[in-house]
Each structure stands twice: as C-alpha cells, then as structure tokens.
Enzyme design. Sequence first.
Site, PDB file in Angstrom:
ATOM      1  N   GLY A  51       0.199 -20.754 -14.192  1.00 16.18           N
ATOM      2  CA  GLY A  51      -0.554 -22.126 -14.453  1.00 16.18           C
ATOM      3  C   GLY A  51       0.074 -22.790 -13.570  1.00 16.18           C
ATOM      4  N   CYS A  52      -0.930 -24.359 -13.962  1.00 14.82           N
ATOM      5  CA  CYS A  52      -0.300 -25.128 -13.435  1.00 14.82           C
ATOM      6  C   CYS A  52       1.529 -26.029 -13.984  1.00 14.82           C
ATOM      7  CB  CYS A  52      -1.566 -26.732 -13.586  1.00 14.82           C
ATOM      8  SG  CYS A  52      -0.341 -28.315 -13.656  1.00 14.82           S
TER       9      CYS A  52
END
Length: 220
Positions: A51-52
Amino acid sequence: MKKLVIVFSILFCFSCHNQAQTNPKQQAVINADPIEVPLENGLAKAYFASGCFWCVEAIYESVKGVDEVISGYAGGFTDNPTYELSNTGRTGHAEAVEVIYNPNVVSFSTLVDVYFGSQDPTQFNGQGPDRGSQYRSIIFYQNEAQKKTILDKKMALAKTLDAKIAAEVYPFQKFWIAEGYHQDFEKRNPNQRYVRAVSIPRLNRFKAKFQELLKESAKH
C-alpha cells in the site's frame, strides 16, 4: 450520460492496470533470477510493497534492528518511475520500501512477520483506501532461502485465515528511490489529512500487536 462517462473511465483505468500486469515485460520481471544485495557495513536490505509507502516506511522504522527505511518504487518494468507515472498503474511498479537492517538484531523472517502483521493480507490490489496495482502487496526475495521463508509464511497464514493471501512474491530486481518529499513523510507531516486518518492509525494498530519488536523510542 454522466453515468456512462464514469463507467467508461473505470473500464479504461481497469484496462490500463490489467495491461501493465499482463505486459510481457512484467512477466519477464516476475520470471527473472533474483538479485542479491550485498551487506554494507554489516547491514542488509529487504524490500516490501504494502500500500502507501508513507505508512509502510513508518511501520518498519519503528522496529528494533532497522537502521533506515527509504520509500520508492519496485516490481515493474519501467525505468526511472515517478510518483505521477506510478499512479497511472501502467509502469508495473508498486509503491515500495527499502528496509536497511542489522541481521544480527532482526531477521528477514521477522521482517516478513511485520509485513503480514501490519496490513490486511487478504486485500488485493491495494491497502485500505488506496486501490490500484501501484498499491498492491509484493514481497521481494533475493535468494531461495528468502523465497522459502516467504512462501511458508504465506501458506501458513492462508491456512490460519482460511483465505487467499494477496501478497505477490517477486524476485528482487531494482529499487527506484522516490522523490525527496516522500521520505519520512509521516514523521515530517503528522497533521496532514491522510497521515492523520490512515497512516497513524495503521502504525498504532501495528504497535499494539508487536510491542516486543518496537524500538524504545517508538513505544511512546
């Protein structure tokens, strides 16, 4: 008419992401022999996408034995990726981190435990609100021993959860360092809206589960 435009936009986006993932160049990355990064001053490097990268960087920096974490891009076929290019989903890359660690203090196996324990391991093509191939989960291996560790843990987790685990397993090829403003983003921008709403809660959930792995400075 507006609904049709939205539908076509979604289909176009999905098509772009699919083309990137089924691109022959992407398959060449997946099928390549892994590149092993040598120790430097007694420190090793490991690579993860979850993810981020703002979130993942902060999580690994809280772990004992981790010297530094760098945000960047990995897993794709495009040279010199940028944040803007990565966000199109057409580079093959995912937002990733380079974890620089002391293997005498924390093992690669433990770093994999941190990886699975700090995300929703069943979410495909993203984490939390971040969706798309650029946010997909990937664990990179540099040799057969690391690959076996990853696959064994992935299989055990699938059995425990009785669910399919999203993380892809790639041979490590190259890590592209992200733009300077992404580095230590959560630490430098604690009041930024996304950081407050997503990054810090994700970090706190990890800390609550893995107190024994935390640096003293991260326990407060």
